[in-house]
Design a protein around this motif. Sequence first.
Motif, short mmCIF file in Angstrom:
data_model
loop_
_atom_site.label_atom_id
_atom_site.label_comp_id
_atom_site.label_asym_id
_atom_site.label_seq_id
_atom_site.Cartn_x
_atom_site.Cartn_y
_atom_site.Cartn_z
N ARG A 174 0.07 -1.51 7.06
CA ARG A 174 -0.88 -0.57 6.47
C ARG A 174 -0.24 0.82 6.31
NH1 ARG A 174 -2.76 -5.16 7.10
NH2 ARG A 174 -4.97 -5.64 7.32
N SER A 175 -0.77 1.58 5.36
CA SER A 175 -0.42 3.00 5.22
C SER A 175 -1.55 3.80 5.86
CB SER A 175 -0.30 3.40 3.75
OG SER A 175 0.66 2.61 3.09
N ARG A 231 -0.68 -0.32 11.55
CA ARG A 231 0.61 0.15 10.99
C ARG A 231 1.65 -0.97 11.02
NH1 ARG A 231 3.82 3.47 14.07
NH2 ARG A 231 3.43 1.91 15.68
N LEU A 236 -4.88 0.91 2.91
CA LEU A 236 -4.62 2.34 3.01
C LEU A 236 -5.76 2.98 3.79
CD1 LEU A 236 -3.32 5.08 2.24
CD2 LEU A 236 -4.54 4.93 0.04
N ASP A 252 3.77 11.83 1.40
CA ASP A 252 4.09 10.44 1.08
C ASP A 252 3.84 9.59 2.31
OD1 ASP A 252 4.99 8.22 -0.29
OD2 ASP A 252 7.10 8.62 0.10
N VAL A 253 2.97 8.58 2.15
CA VAL A 253 2.65 7.66 3.25
C VAL A 253 2.91 6.25 2.76
CG1 VAL A 253 0.93 6.97 4.96
CG2 VAL A 253 0.82 9.27 3.96
N PRO A 254 4.11 5.71 3.00
CA PRO A 254 4.43 4.36 2.52
C PRO A 254 3.79 3.28 3.40
CG PRO A 254 6.27 5.26 3.76
CD PRO A 254 5.24 6.36 3.68
N ALA A 255 3.91 2.05 2.96
CA ALA A 255 3.42 0.92 3.75
C ALA A 255 4.13 0.89 5.10
CB ALA A 255 3.65 -0.38 2.99
N SER A 284 0.84 -1.19 0.00
CA SER A 284 0.00 0.00 0.00
C SER A 284 0.88 1.24 0.00
CB SER A 284 -0.91 0.01 1.24
OG SER A 284 -0.13 0.04 2.43
N ARG A 285 0.31 2.34 -0.50
CA ARG A 285 1.02 3.61 -0.48
C ARG A 285 0.07 4.72 -0.89
NH1 ARG A 285 6.72 3.84 -0.85
NH2 ARG A 285 7.42 5.97 -0.46
#
Length: 211
Positions: free
Chosen positions: A178-179, A174, A148, A33-36, A10-11
């Motif tokens: 999860r993002s 998290r 996400l 930016d929200v990475p896995a 996910s991202r």
Amino acid sequence: MGAEGRQRQSRLRISGVWKAYGSRQVLRGADLDVPAGALVGVVGENGAGKSTLLQIAVGRMTPEKGTVLRSGSMGYCPQSAVLNDTFTVMQHLRLFQVAYRLPSLTRAHELMELLAFADCGRRRAGELSGGTRQKLNLLLALMHDPLLLVLDEPYQGFDWDTHQRFWALAAHLRDQGRSIVVVSHLLHDLHHFDAVRQLREGRLVTEELTR
């Protein structure tokens, strides 16, 4: 990483997003930016554009410039609950079960227990307190176990115990990869985040965390 792992990656990546309401420019090249495996907070003054940013993130609003890339199934919890006051809690769950094509409501019942409103299944949404309505609002965003999560002040009206349960759940999700992005206005919550971005003059800047 195997094929299954890549499929479940996910991202959320927002790049150079601009948005105005008439002559009022709210977002001016915002990047996020929200990475896995990341729990990211977005903070800012009232009217700074936090909810606008999240609505663009989930595709409910179109930016004038910039790009939004999403991967993985998504759950969105808006700031204001969109519920049918004549429906019971269980009717909401069954409706979203069909929408999400879920084989059962097992995850929904687990979340009802975790958020401490398992005894409210037969109550109509219009009869619920503000905090319990928000619990249902959050549950509907999470019941399909998305990769996400985009959450706009998801714990409004929660009592302290449920507030703490929410953060334990967020940390667990998290840690599962999860993002998660959460808009927050509570300074005492900032230590829960891996990173905090402040929306200031239409741009997101890094907020230093003190542990």
